[in-house]
Design an enzyme around this catalytic site. Structure first.
Site, mmCIF file in Angstrom:
data_model
loop_
_atom_site.group_PDB
_atom_site.id
_atom_site.type_symbol
_atom_site.label_atom_id
_atom_site.label_comp_id
_atom_site.label_asym_id
_atom_site.label_seq_id
_atom_site.Cartn_x
_atom_site.Cartn_y
_atom_site.Cartn_z
ATOM 1 C CB SER A 105 -0.923 0.024 1.226
ATOM 2 O OG SER A 105 -1.800 -1.071 1.193
ATOM 3 C CE LYS A 108 -4.609 0.777 3.431
ATOM 4 N NZ LYS A 108 -4.116 0.349 2.115
#
Length: 802
Positions: free
Chosen positions: A701, A744
């Protein structure tokens, strides 16, 4: 020394002190008799069976020439036709005292050892071995030293011990040994009666020095004494065990007769009859009933006090107490189930929908197999409590089993009954505890199973969690199949990476992401605050929390995806209020508002100003996902003079290191368009660091974040502090989708980020996030890294000089 062929030579050796002459009356050329498993010593008389043609020919030749023959041992007794290399060079000249021909053609000879002799040369090999020998003159000491006397005494004492341990009368043998005063002769006499390997005996035979030879014999005597003592002890223990068993048998029979006279044996018969009735009522399948009755018959034939009888009785108790037929009736009221789920849990619409679907199918098809659901999400989101709610909806028993740290396969499959303290596995134990065949069985922390030398519990769970196999699950202790197909198994995990693929394939994964701030406020008001008030003995109208106070606790005292820490902080406030009431403030009401939160909880643990107001060049703000939820992640890049090295720090995993390599490769490929020199990396070292070095970090990520931080450092252009990004990159600059989007976004909102950059293929996941959360942040979706650079650059003031 003189020698004459075909005559009887006389061999002389003068003793320097006594001038005494030693004489041997045997030829120097003798037939050789190889023997397999024995070494002949001087003064030794023993019978030998001779069967090989060469050996028979050698014996017959000796009988025609004064009956003398050389006997030497073979190095390997398995060889039938030995060559000179297979025979030891040191042997014993022996006299054939008697010979007898056997009906099968073999010869039985009685020989006596006369003298050691060394083979000098082989004269003939057919039809028998004929050798030239060199007799060994053995020199006994004229005076017996203290050492020699001690060695002789040891030999006599140890010999007497061995004879006594073997249960023989030592008188006659000891009289012979006591009459021998020469160390060498005593050594040969003792050695000839010891059981030794050929190699050891040959070593003693080849030892010419009498005192050294006696020392070697004493070493073997000590070993023989130890073996004889141990053998004697084993025989005594065996005899004692037999005597004890016989004694106990007679005593038991007498006790049985006494009980019979007193009428007390009826209790035992009544116990067997109760077991038989219980087996009939238990509802066993045919094969299980057959095994139970077989074990009962074995029990009836055993003595009730024997250890095996106890094992069988315990086994029958386990079989009888298991719910082979007992099932709780499902409550298939869909509306009632929805009401219960809404009462117990806020939001979680997907999970509730799946449970209601199961109930609906169960209502239409009562014979359906139990599903295997796996709730995956960060700690504190309500995975375990959700299992209790499901059991309540179905009106079933609830069993919870923690798998965290489990390493022994027997915990699942049970121990075999041959082991001391054997028990069924925890699956069967849980079924017995539930008392029904169809409980809701929760397997907690399935991602934390370990593996070691005791087996692999995850592999053992394959049969348990496979609907095609678990209808006949066999526990090692029960050793009969038990039907687990009616059980509703629910597993929980924080992450899926550590679950073996074969096990994961058998489960239906339902993800439970973290909660938004608004959801946490609702959960706190509806569930957590009433629960903590009750646990701390407070009435509802005594303590009230305002929404703003709850928001402050969420933002400044907890940073998590779930609500576990939020509940702890609320509980801490309730305890402090309880103390005040206990100290005398009885008629006072307590209202928790943002101003007095710090009074109860102390200074804030997390501050919203955590983001830096101005990011210097080389720092980018990313988003990461961990098993405990989402978090913001700073990536720092520093450029310094060097030799083109890439330095990575911050305890990065392999995947993250590969992202850094890919970022550098992309920057090099775009050097010209960024206004960089083609060889910018050759005379500079690039250091990429991710703070919080004690925490391991991995995953793809951060790829997009590393690229932006690297470009910022190389171009000396700072990035915006209100933009966070996540996405995996390729060498061509494409941005690939990543996981944990909701977590997130939650972390970005909590940190005050205004804009988030996501891969275009993650737009669908963003749309599934609640509207009130999406409204707090601006979204940019990108497909290529070139789209990101213009967005993240900090706007420069127009009047700022270049």
């Amino acid at each position: 020394m003189s020698e004459e062929k075909n005559s009887l030579p006389v061999i002389h050796q003068e003793n320097e002190e006594s001038q005494e002459k030693v004489q041997f009356d045997f030829p120097l050329e003798l037939p050789l008799l190889p023997v397999r498993d024995i070494v002949v010593f001087n003064y030794m008389i023993l019978p030998l069976f001779v069967a090989r043609e060469k050996s028979i020919a050698a014996v017959e030749a000796a009988l025609t020439n004064k009956r003398y023959i050389l006997i030497a041992a073979q190095k390997d007794e398995k060889i039938d036709d030995p060559t000179p290399d297979d025979i030891y060079s040191m042997g014993t000249v022996s006299l054939i005292m008697r010979m007898l021909r056997m009906p099968d053609g073999r010869l039985k000879v009685l020989v006596q050892g006369i003298s050691r002799a060394k083979i000098k040369k082989y004269l003939e090999e057919k039809p028998y071995f004929k050798v030239e020998i060199e007799p060994i003159v053995e020199k006994e000491p004229e005076e017996i030293t203290t050492d020699a006397e001690a060695q002789m005494r040891v030999a006599r004492e140890q010999s007497e011990k061995i004879i006594t341990l073997k249960g023989m009368d030592p008188t006659e043998i000891m009289s012979v040994l006591n009459s021998v005063n020469e160390p060498g002769k005593l050594a040969d006499l003792v050695a000839s009666n010891l059981r030794m390997p050929v190699k050891v005996a040959q070593t003693i035979l080849e030892c010419i020095d009498p005192l050294e030879r006696l020392k070697l014999v004493n070493q073997q005597l000590l070993k023989e004494v130890e073996v004889a003592a141990l053998q004697n002890k084993i025989q005594a223990m065996a005899k004692e065990g037999m005597d004890k068993a016989q004694r106990e048998f007679f005593l038991r029979e007498q006790l049985k007769a006494i009980k019979s006279e007193l009428g007390e044996d009826e209790d035992e018969e009544e116990e067997f009859e109760e077991l038989r009735r219980a087996i009939e009522k238990a509802g066993f399948p045919k094969n299980v009933k057959k095994e139970a009755l077989k074990q009962l018959r074995r029990l009836e034939m055993m003595h009730p006090d024997s250890s095996e009888a106890t094992v069988i009785r315990t086994y029958l108790d386990w079989l009888i107490e298991l719910p082979w037929k007992k099932m709780s009736k499902d409550r298939l009221d869909i509306k009632m189930a929805k009401k219960i789920l809404d009462e117990d849990h806020y939001d979680l619409e997907k999970v509730k929908e799946r449970i209601l679907e199961y109930l609906s199918v169960r209502k239409l098809n009562p014979d359906m197999k139990g599903p295997i659901l796996c709730f995956v999400g960060p700690p504190g989101v309500g995975k375990t409590s959700l299992g209790r709610s499901i059991a309540r909806c179905l009106n079933r028993k609830f069993v919870r089993m923690s798998l965290g740290g489990m390493r022994d396969e027997a915990e699942i499959r049970g121990h075999r009954r041959t082991y001391i303290g054997a028990m069924p596995g925890r699956i069967i134990q849980g079924i017995k505890e539930a008392g029904t065949k169809n409980p809701v069985f929760m397997l907690d922390e399935i991602d934390k199973i370990g593996t070691d030398f005791r087996g692999d519990p995850a592999s053992a769970l394959l049969e348990v969690l496979d609907p095609e196999q678990n209808h006949s699950f066999v526990d090692h202790y029960l050793n009969v199949p038990f039907d687990l197909s009616k059980v509703m198994f629910i597993c929980t995990a924080n992450i899926l990476d550590t679950i073996p693929p074969a096990l994961l394939d058998r489960m239906e994964v339902i993800r439970i992401p973290g909660y938004t701030e608004q959801e946490k406020v609702m959960i706190a008001k509806k569930y957590l605050i009433p629960k903590q008030l009750k646990e701390n003995g407070l009435k509802e109208n005594v303590v009230t929390f305002t929404d703003k106070a709850i928001f402050k606790i969420i933002r400044e005292y907890t940073r998590e995806a779930g609500v576990r820490n939020l509940e702890r902080e609320i509980g801490s406030i309730c305890r402090k209020v309880a103390r005040k009431i206990a100290e005398g403030a009885k008629n006072k009401r307590f209202r928790i508002i943002p101003k007095n939160v710090e009074k109860y909880l102390g200074p804030p643990k997390y501050l919203n100003e955590e983001r830096e107001e101005d990011l210097p060049p080389g720092i980018a703000l990313g988003l990461a996902w961990t098993p405990t939820g989402g978090e913001i992640l700073y990536v720092e890049v520093s450029i310094m003079p060097g030799k083109g090295k890439l330095i990575l720090t911050g305890q990065l995993g392999d995947v993250m290191k590969e992202s850094a390599q890919a970022a550098l490769s992309y920057a090099r490929s775009k050097a010209k368009s960024l206004g960089l020199e083609d060889n910018f990396f050759e005379n500079k070292d690039i250091h990429i660091h991710v703070p919080s070095g004690a925490i391991p970090k991995d995953g793809p990520s951060a790829g997009i974040t590393i690229v932006m931080a690297l470009l910022s450092a190389l171009t000396n252009i700072p990035l915006r502090n209100d933009v966070a990004m996540t996405g995996e990159i390729t060498l061509r600059g494409r941005i690939l989708p990543v996981g944990g989007i909701k977590e997130k976004i939650l972390a970005a909102v909590a940190a005050g980020v205004k804009e988030v950059i996501l891969p275009a293929k993650n737009y669908k996941e963003f749309q599934e996030i609640p509207q009130e959360l999406r409204g707090k942040i601006k979204l940019k979706t990108v497909e290529h890294i070139d789209e990101v650079w213009p967005i993240v650059q900090k706007k420069q003031q127009e009047d700022k000089p270049n």
